[in-house]
Design a protein around this motif. Structure first.
Motif, PDB file in Angstrom:
ATOM      1  N   GLU A 339       0.833  -1.199   0.000  1.00 50.94           N
ATOM      2  CA  GLU A 339       0.000   0.000   0.000  1.00 50.94           C
ATOM      3  C   GLU A 339       0.870   1.253   0.000  1.00 50.94           C
ATOM      4  N   ALA A 340       1.960   1.246   0.750  1.00 57.74           N
ATOM      5  CA  ALA A 340       2.886   2.385   0.748  1.00 57.74           C
ATOM      6  C   ALA A 340       3.441   2.630  -0.649  1.00 57.74           C
ATOM      7  N   SER A 341       3.748   1.546  -1.352  1.00 55.13           N
ATOM      8  CA  SER A 341       4.258   1.662  -2.724  1.00 55.13           C
ATOM      9  C   SER A 341       3.225   2.312  -3.628  1.00 55.13           C
ATOM     10  N   ARG A 342       1.948   1.915  -3.477  1.00 53.66           N
ATOM     11  CA  ARG A 342       0.888   2.496  -4.321  1.00 53.66           C
ATOM     12  C   ARG A 342       0.704   3.983  -4.021  1.00 53.66           C
ATOM     13  N   VAL A 343       0.797   4.337  -2.744  1.00 56.70           N
ATOM     14  CA  VAL A 343       0.651   5.761  -2.384  1.00 56.70           C
ATOM     15  C   VAL A 343       1.789   6.584  -2.987  1.00 56.70           C
ATOM     16  N   MET A 344       3.013   6.060  -2.932  1.00 56.71           N
ATOM     17  CA  MET A 344       4.147   6.775  -3.523  1.00 56.71           C
ATOM     18  C   MET A 344       3.953   6.961  -5.023  1.00 56.71           C
ATOM     19  N   LEU A 345       3.499   5.911  -5.711  1.00 60.44           N
ATOM     20  CA  LEU A 345       3.270   6.003  -7.147  1.00 60.44           C
ATOM     21  C   LEU A 345       2.153   6.984  -7.447  1.00 60.44           C
ATOM     22  N   ARG A 346       1.102   6.928  -6.652  1.00 62.36           N
ATOM     23  CA  ARG A 346      -0.065   7.776  -6.906  1.00 62.36           C
ATOM     24  C   ARG A 346       0.280   9.250  -6.804  1.00 62.36           C
ATOM     25  N   TYR A 347       1.060   9.610  -5.800  1.00 63.57           N
ATOM     26  CA  TYR A 347       1.313  11.029  -5.554  1.00 63.57           C
ATOM     27  C   TYR A 347       2.711  11.485  -5.951  1.00 63.57           C
ATOM     28  N   GLY A 348       3.485  10.581  -6.531  1.00 64.43           N
ATOM     29  CA  GLY A 348       4.798  10.989  -7.003  1.00 64.43           C
ATOM     30  C   GLY A 348       5.799  11.277  -5.909  1.00 64.43           C
ATOM     31  N   HIS A 349       5.674  10.611  -4.763  1.00 63.29           N
ATOM     32  CA  HIS A 349       6.570  10.855  -3.641  1.00 63.29           C
ATOM     33  C   HIS A 349       7.696   9.825  -3.624  1.00 63.29           C
ATOM     34  N   GLY A 350       8.888  10.277  -3.210  1.00 61.30           N
ATOM     35  CA  GLY A 350      10.010   9.366  -3.058  1.00 61.30           C
ATOM     36  C   GLY A 350      10.103   8.789  -1.667  1.00 61.30           C
ATOM     37  N   GLY A 351       9.232   9.223  -0.766  1.00 67.12           N
ATOM     38  CA  GLY A 351       9.217   8.715   0.597  1.00 67.12           C
ATOM     39  C   GLY A 351       7.974   9.204   1.320  1.00 67.12           C
ATOM     40  N   LEU A 352       7.638   8.559   2.430  1.00 66.55           N
ATOM     41  CA  LEU A 352       6.446   8.920   3.196  1.00 66.55           C
ATOM     42  C   LEU A 352       6.790   8.977   4.677  1.00 66.55           C
ATOM     43  N   THR A 353       6.173   9.926   5.349  1.00 71.20           N
ATOM     44  CA  THR A 353       6.349  10.045   6.795  1.00 71.20           C
ATOM     45  C   THR A 353       5.357   9.111   7.491  1.00 71.20           C
ATOM     46  N   VAL A 354       5.841   8.378   8.469  1.00 75.12           N
ATOM     47  CA  VAL A 354       5.009   7.437   9.212  1.00 75.12           C
ATOM     48  C   VAL A 354       4.615   8.097  10.537  1.00 75.12           C
ATOM     49  N   VAL A 355       3.305   8.172  10.783  1.00 70.84           N
ATOM     50  CA  VAL A 355       2.776   8.874  11.960  1.00 70.84           C
ATOM     51  C   VAL A 355       1.908   7.916  12.770  1.00 70.84           C
ATOM     52  N   ASP A 356       2.079   7.942  14.094  1.00 71.67           N
ATOM     53  CA  ASP A 356       1.275   7.121  14.995  1.00 71.67           C
ATOM     54  C   ASP A 356       0.689   8.030  16.069  1.00 71.67           C
ATOM     55  N   ASN A 357      -0.646   8.109  16.086  1.00 74.26           N
ATOM     56  CA  ASN A 357      -1.342   8.980  17.044  1.00 74.26           C
ATOM     57  C   ASN A 357      -0.856  10.425  16.959  1.00 74.26           C
ATOM     58  N   GLY A 358      -0.652  10.891  15.723  1.00 73.46           N
ATOM     59  CA  GLY A 358      -0.259  12.275  15.505  1.00 73.46           C
ATOM     60  C   GLY A 358       1.214  12.556  15.678  1.00 73.46           C
ATOM     61  N   LYS A 359       2.011  11.574  16.055  1.00 71.85           N
ATOM     62  CA  LYS A 359       3.435  11.774  16.308  1.00 71.85           C
ATOM     63  C   LYS A 359       4.263  11.088  15.228  1.00 71.85           C
ATOM     64  N   VAL A 360       5.304  11.789  14.757  1.00 70.96           N
ATOM     65  CA  VAL A 360       6.192  11.220  13.748  1.00 70.96           C
ATOM     66  C   VAL A 360       7.025  10.114  14.376  1.00 70.96           C
ATOM     67  N   VAL A 361       6.940   8.913  13.787  1.00 73.28           N
ATOM     68  CA  VAL A 361       7.696   7.783  14.334  1.00 73.28           C
ATOM     69  C   VAL A 361       8.704   7.218  13.344  1.00 73.28           C
ATOM     70  N   GLY A 362       8.685   7.704  12.087  1.00 69.66           N
ATOM     71  CA  GLY A 362       9.641   7.184  11.115  1.00 69.66           C
ATOM     72  C   GLY A 362       9.398   7.728   9.730  1.00 69.66           C
ATOM     73  N   VAL A 363      10.295   7.333   8.816  1.00 75.26           N
ATOM     74  CA  VAL A 363      10.178   7.668   7.391  1.00 75.26           C
ATOM     75  C   VAL A 363      10.470   6.404   6.606  1.00 75.26           C
ATOM     76  N   VAL A 364       9.658   6.124   5.597  1.00 75.94           N
ATOM     77  CA  VAL A 364       9.919   5.002   4.703  1.00 75.94           C
ATOM     78  C   VAL A 364      10.136   5.559   3.306  1.00 75.94           C
ATOM     79  N   THR A 365      11.216   5.168   2.649  1.00 73.64           N
ATOM     80  CA  THR A 365      11.572   5.699   1.336  1.00 73.64           C
ATOM     81  C   THR A 365      11.245   4.688   0.240  1.00 73.64           C
ATOM     82  N   ARG A 366      11.312   5.172  -0.989  1.00 69.16           N
ATOM     83  CA  ARG A 366      11.104   4.287  -2.140  1.00 69.16           C
ATOM     84  C   ARG A 366      12.121   3.154  -2.125  1.00 69.16           C
ATOM     85  N   LYS A 367      13.365   3.455  -1.733  1.00 60.89           N
ATOM     86  CA  LYS A 367      14.386   2.409  -1.675  1.00 60.89           C
ATOM     87  C   LYS A 367      14.005   1.336  -0.651  1.00 60.89           C
ATOM     88  N   ASP A 368      13.494   1.758   0.515  1.00 63.39           N
ATOM     89  CA  ASP A 368      13.071   0.802   1.536  1.00 63.39           C
ATOM     90  C   ASP A 368      11.972  -0.116   1.004  1.00 63.39           C
TER      91      ASP A 368
END
Length: 884
Positions: A339-368
């Motif tokens: 699903e992360a891969s589809r979101v990156m393709l859909r919006y042209g992003h090279g990475g996405l910020t991962v948020v849990d309960n409003g707090k930044v907990v990580g970043v996942v990149t296209r390479k990951d």
């Protein structure tokens, strides 16, 4: 007497500029105004006989009537020659490689005389000698090998070996010219790589030990201080070494000597112009390097003055809030890798910020994501592959600090948080753009260029647009304002407005409900009709003057697979622009009254227009829509632009994947026809062949020297027809330009080609006719048919095929016969009509046709009069009835 001089502490650029100016001012005396850098002094000791540059004491200043200042504009930096400005009626010429910041360089100089600043020559180049070399070239003056070596020393020293950011293309070309004129690079290297003296090393150590750091308007500045009772050569060199050592925006070295403080400044960033800063303290220089000498003062006092000037001179710097993208698309830790891969393709992003309960907990990149999918972890949660050590920053964090965070973290993006709430994201592309004005054409991330102060083109619109168009756009903006919807004119209209090209295709983009705006426009403008398309949020407004306005809701598109039709979601104007094909088409002009004329350019289209560049917005652009390859070539050739290397490389990669085979026939056909309908499509066809695109449209499309020559003749034929026959011969020019490309196809191939691209009906018939009959016609025309026979031969042939035959013909007589047909024979009629024959008692019937044809033959071949034509027609009728 003419005197040529430069600033105190003369470096190689100053010396080189003085020597060059001597070539421009024959008979002038060149002299140093004071101290000279050690390297320059040693160079002069070896080449003094060839370089006639004097000491200040050797100049009879009372005889000077014209002063030529090089590499300096501030008279206070002229040491021994400052007193010249008390001479009555002194004439001054100035040559420098940075324009003066004040209206007059002498505005704050008190003199007893009238100073006539007769000439000021400046240019934004890396060294003053580069400017003077330009003037030498214009006058046909060639330097000697020794002079060429000195001039190269001036350029290399002033530009840091051609790597300082103020280096220009002209500096590089100047060095190339100097090498051709005999510049010795071994000598250049020996003088630019001198080691420090013992005194210099001692002073450098003291400066390093006494360095303090300040943050001024978000920029880090180092101020190093030292005291010495001894004379030290080339203090500027020490500042340069300090700048290499210190990781800050600018370095200032303050050295207390007997009764004076010497300041040397070096800047690494655009935010600090050390020339302007030290000009306030009585010195000068340029953006990256400057110096000042303040007499009768103390070190601590100068330090305070410097800090005050810095706080006033440095403008507040861009911060995260200025350059971040917002809102941020985030995912949860339990989102799957797929699903992360589809979101990156859909919006042209090279990475996405991962948020849990409003707090930044990580970043996942296209390479990951790609690595996880490679190992079959499609269903794994992103928490298993994300980077958990993610730095965050505040909205007011400076760009320089953000750059440091990116470099140290190596995650490619920094989430911007307010408290724990994520409010934006800053990527490498944002930093590069904000710091260096660069763009990343190969990045999947959009090349965003958000100017802190947007350009307004309202005056340009009023100047270049017809009054009715301008007034219409104003009305549209007013309607949008009433509906509280930001609205923009976008795309090709904006591109051509900036280029000064006419374009009346008005495309309106709305951040809101495009259909609602279209309906309101229909009422306001008394439209004939408004046609909505609810699926896409678009509408067409047709005005009473048959002008169409296309209205669209801002949307983003994503492609589920290469060459697919796009899926649509509503979005902001920024995201809508990102779905466009090229940066030059991804601009908008706002129409709402408060912001009317504001140019919205997130992706650098304005700059690419200025430089004539066709550039895609991201590296999957051609994969998503291969027809953009054809559009890239069309725009490149139409405007005389060129693709950047990244875009051309992406085309080569996309062509190699054979993506054209996945496109619908309609899309290829329409783009190909648009190219063939250009006023001169030949360069575009040549370019398509060079890029290996033609054979991917059809493997047997031909393009070589013979085809190129035929296409040129097609252009000549069409131009002649337009001029000679005006509108009487309406032709589909695109078909004629296509015919030479079908040279290597059989009749069956042409039929299959037409079927593949859905070229149907009469258009297909014309192409088949060309392939089937052009060569036979060419052979028949090589004879000497009579006018009537020529008309009979060509009467049923389409105009397009005739133009193609003309283009194929190498015999001028064949072309003349085709011209004769178009000019005289195509519409020729006998002077006798069927009515004439019926008035003589003949009943209309089949014999009339051969009778009138015979009358026409007599007219064309024999020049027969009407009576002779009538007799010929009657003879044919008599024979016909006699046979019956």
């Amino acid at each position: 007497m003419d005197l040529i001089t430069s600033h105190v502490g003369a470096d190689f650029d100053a010396l080189a500029s003085m020597v060059a100016a001597q070539r421009l001012y024959p008979g002038a005396v060149a002299a140093f105004s004071g101290s000279v850098d050690r390297n320059v002094r040693e160079f002069m000791s070896l080449f003094e006989e060839e370089l006639d540059v004097r000491r200040p004491s050797e100049v009879p200043v009372e005889q000077v009537t014209r002063l030529v200042m090089v590499d300096v504009q501030n008279p206070r930096r002229l040491g021994a020659f400052v007193r010249l400005f008390d001479h009555p009626h002194l004439v001054v010429h100035i040559y420098d490689h940075h324009p003066s910041e004040s209206s007059s360089p002498f505005a704050d100089v008190s003199t007893k005389s009238t100073i006539n600043i007769e000439k000021v020559v400046t240019a934004e180049v890396g060294a003053t000698i580069t400017l003077l070399l330009r003037l030498l070239r214009e006058q046909g003056i060639t330097p000697t090998p020794t002079q060429a070596t000195l001039f190269a020393l001036g350029i290399y020293e002033e530009t840091g070996g051609l790597i300082f950011s103020h280096t220009t293309v002209e500096d590089v070309r100047a060095v190339a010219d100097l090498m051709e004129w005999g510049a010795d690079l071994d000598i250049v290297a020996s003088y630019l790589s001198r080691s420090f003296t013992e005194r210099q090393r001692k002073l450098l150590n003291e400066l390093i030990l006494n360095t303090e750091y300040h943050k001024v308007q978000g920029v880090h500045v180092a101020i190093a201080q030292a005291r010495t009772d001894e004379y030290v050569d080339e203090i500027a060199l020490l500042a340069h070494r300090l700048c290499d050592i210190e990781n800050v925006g600018a370095v200032f070295g303050l050295i207390q000597t007997d009764g004076a403080v010497f300041i040397v400044g070096r800047s690494k960033v655009d935010a600090i112009d050390v020339g302007q800063v030290l000009e306030r303290l009585g010195g000068g220089g340029h953006h990256r390097a400057a110096s000042a000498l303040i007499r009768h003062t103390r070190l601590d006092k100068v330090r305070r003055q410097l800090l005050n000037v810095l706080s006033e001179s440095i403008q507040p710097q861009a911060v995260a809030a200025d350059i971040m993208s917002s809102p941020v698309r985030t995912i949860r830790p339990d989102t799957t890798v797929e699903e992360a891969s589809r979101v990156m393709l859909r919006y042209g992003h090279g990475g996405l910020t991962v948020v849990d309960n409003g707090k930044v907990v990580g970043v996942v990149t296209r390479k990951d994501v790609d690595k996880a999918r490679h190992h079959g972890l499609h269903a794994a949660p992103v928490r298993a592959v994300m980077n958990r050590h993610v730095p965050t920053a505040q909205p007011q964090t400076s760009v320089l600090e953000l750059e440091e965070l990116l470099v140290t973290s190596d995650v490619g993006r920094v989430p911007i948080v307010d408290g724990e709430q994520i409010v934006g994201i800053v990527t490498r592309a944002d930093i590069l753009r904000a710091r260096y004005g660069r763009q990343l054409p190969i990045s999947r991330r959009p090349v965003e260029r958000i100017a802190l102060e947007s350009e307004n083109v309202a005056d340009l619109m009023k100047q270049r647009l017809p009054a009715w168009t301008f007034d219409l756009l104003v009305q549209i903006g007013q309607v949008g304002e009433r509906l509280q919807m930001p609205c923009f004119v976008v795309g090709g209209f904006v591109r051509d407005l900036l280029l000064g090209e006419p374009n009346f295709d008005i495309d309106i983009l709305v951040e809101g409900d495009g259909i609602a705006l279209a309906q309101a426009l229909g009422t306001e403008l008394h439209a004939k009709k408004v046609t909505p398309h609810h699926r896409f949020g678009t509408a067409v407004v047709v005005l009473p003057v048959d002008l169409k306005i296309d209205v669209a809701t801002a949307r983003t598109e994503f492609y589920e697979y290469p060459a697919a039709l796009p899926q649509v979601e509503y979005a902001t104007v920024k995201e809508d622009m990102f779905r466009r094909d090229f940066t030059i088409n991804a601009m908008a002009v706002q129409l709402n009254p408060q912001h009317f004329g504001r140019l919205v350019d997130f992706y650098g289209g304005r700059e690419d227009l200025r430089h004539g560049i066709v550039r895609v917005l991201h590296n999957l652009s051609f994969v998503e829509d291969p027809t953009r390859i054809l559009r890239a070539v069309r725009f490149e050739q139409r405007y005389g632009f060129r693709m950047d290397r990244g875009t051309e490389a992406l085309i080569a990669e996309s062509v190699g994947r054979a993506l054209f085979t996945r496109l619908t026939e309609d899309r290829i056909r329409e783009e190909l026809i648009l190219i063939l309908e250009e006023p001169n499509p030949i360069p575009a066809l040549h370019r398509l062949s060079h890029l290996d695109v033609l054979k991917h449209i059809h493997e047997r499309l031909a393009f070589d020297e013979d085809v190129y020559a035929t296409l040129e003749h097609v252009r000549e034929a069409i131009a002649w027809l337009r001029k000679a026959c005006d509108a009487r011969c309406a032709t589909r020019d695109w078909l004629v330009y296509l015919m030479p490309l079908l040279r290597d196809m059989s009749l069956t191939d042409v039929r299959q080609f037409c079927g593949r691209l859905k070229i149907e009906g009469e258009n297909a018939q014309v192409l088949l006719e060309a392939r089937e009959s052009a060569d036979a016609l060419l052979q028949s025309l090589a004879g000497t048919p009579s006018k009537y026979a020529l008309r009979q031969m060509l009467e049923g042939v389409s105009c397009e095929v005739l133009l193609f035959v003309w283009a194929k013909a190498r015999d001028p007589a064949v072309r003349e016969r085709i011209q004769l047909f178009f000019r005289e024979l195509k519409d020729a009629r006998a002077d006798v009509t069927g009515d004439d024959l019926m008035r003589l008692g003949y009943k209309s019937g089949p014999p009339f046709r051969p009778a009138l044809e015979e009358a026409l033959r007599v007219k064309l071949d024999e020049g027969g009069s009407r009576e002779e034509q009538l007799r010929a027609a009657l003879d044919v009728l008599s024979r016909c009835y006699a046979e019956k």
